[in-house]
Design an enzyme around this catalytic site. Sequence first.
Site, short mmCIF file in Angstrom:
data_model
loop_
_atom_site.label_atom_id
_atom_site.label_comp_id
_atom_site.label_asym_id
_atom_site.label_seq_id
_atom_site.Cartn_x
_atom_site.Cartn_y
_atom_site.Cartn_z
N CYS A 90 -2.85 1.05 -0.50
CA CYS A 90 -3.75 0.32 0.39
C CYS A 90 -3.06 0.12 1.74
O CYS A 90 -1.92 -0.33 1.80
CB CYS A 90 -4.08 -1.02 -0.26
SG CYS A 90 -4.70 -2.27 0.86
N GLU A 91 -3.76 0.46 2.81
CA GLU A 91 -3.13 0.35 4.13
C GLU A 91 -3.01 -1.09 4.62
O GLU A 91 -2.30 -1.36 5.57
CB GLU A 91 -3.90 1.18 5.16
CG GLU A 91 -5.28 0.66 5.49
CD GLU A 91 -5.98 1.53 6.54
OE1 GLU A 91 -6.76 0.96 7.32
OE2 GLU A 91 -5.75 2.75 6.58
N HIS A 92 -3.70 -2.02 3.96
CA HIS A 92 -3.65 -3.41 4.40
C HIS A 92 -2.42 -4.14 3.89
O HIS A 92 -1.84 -4.98 4.60
CB HIS A 92 -4.91 -4.16 3.95
CG HIS A 92 -6.16 -3.57 4.51
ND1 HIS A 92 -7.34 -3.47 3.78
CD2 HIS A 92 -6.42 -3.04 5.73
CE1 HIS A 92 -8.26 -2.91 4.53
NE2 HIS A 92 -7.74 -2.64 5.71
N HIS A 93 -2.01 -3.85 2.64
CA HIS A 93 -0.88 -4.56 2.04
C HIS A 93 0.20 -3.62 1.54
O HIS A 93 1.23 -4.07 1.03
CB HIS A 93 -1.36 -5.44 0.88
CG HIS A 93 -2.43 -6.41 1.27
ND1 HIS A 93 -3.77 -6.17 1.05
CD2 HIS A 93 -2.35 -7.61 1.89
CE1 HIS A 93 -4.48 -7.20 1.51
NE2 HIS A 93 -3.65 -8.07 2.02
N GLN A 131 -10.24 2.74 0.24
CA GLN A 131 -11.01 3.55 -0.71
C GLN A 131 -12.24 4.18 -0.06
O GLN A 131 -12.59 5.32 -0.36
CB GLN A 131 -11.41 2.68 -1.90
CG GLN A 131 -12.12 3.46 -3.00
CD GLN A 131 -12.41 2.59 -4.22
OE1 GLN A 131 -11.68 1.65 -4.50
NE2 GLN A 131 -13.46 2.89 -4.94
N HIS A 159 -7.42 -2.28 -7.57
CA HIS A 159 -6.56 -2.54 -6.42
C HIS A 159 -5.57 -3.65 -6.75
O HIS A 159 -5.97 -4.78 -7.07
CB HIS A 159 -7.40 -2.95 -5.21
CG HIS A 159 -8.27 -1.85 -4.69
ND1 HIS A 159 -8.07 -1.26 -3.46
CD2 HIS A 159 -9.35 -1.22 -5.23
CE1 HIS A 159 -8.99 -0.32 -3.26
NE2 HIS A 159 -9.77 -0.28 -4.32
N CYS A 161 -3.80 -5.21 -4.73
CA CYS A 161 -3.87 -6.30 -3.74
C CYS A 161 -4.86 -7.37 -4.18
O CYS A 161 -4.79 -8.51 -3.71
CB CYS A 161 -4.23 -5.76 -2.36
SG CYS A 161 -5.81 -4.90 -2.29
#
Length: 204
Positions: A90-93, A131, A159, A161
Amino acid sequence: MARPAIVRKALTTGLENISTQDIYREIIRRFDEDPTRDGLERTPERVEKSLTFLTKGYHENPTEILQGALFDVDYDEMVIVKDIEMFSLCEHHMLPFFGKVHVAYIPNGKVIGLSKIPRLVEVFARRLQVQERLTRQIADAIQDAIQPQGVGVVVEARHLCMMMRGVEKQNSSTVTSAMVGVFQKQNTRAEFLSLVRERAQTGF
């Protein structure tokens, strides 16, 4: 009128001359650990190797992969490759998400070698991702490569996250889809989704 070329500036952070391993070593120190103790001494090296592998998709060309196995075939029924295992970050976390990808297309004179579709999924999954984008990139790559009558992609994923932090919901999953061409028609879409859900008696 032609679009002007997009000029991307080289990203600079002021840390260009510091090694990746030293950056990870400093992260460990900032979380009140001793980066020199036995269990952590080689962790920066291991993390660098791990992330290099998990993001190798940035250095792979999906078009070249597909172009290497295109065949002229007189076949115009649905081709499905389902239950493709997928692991991404995941690019956020920068936490993993993982699950299965189901891909279908209806040829228009050309088919793709079956092993290349999981390979294509791997290229896009081995990047920092969301995703929704991953789903669309897989569909667009197939559409661009062989111009089929249509492409359908469904991704089902969990996920970390959401499972390890944040709402901490262990049993939730996320389903995304991308439908191109004839897969936007209700009957074709329904056939694809029905075949994805179908499980043979053999357990496949």
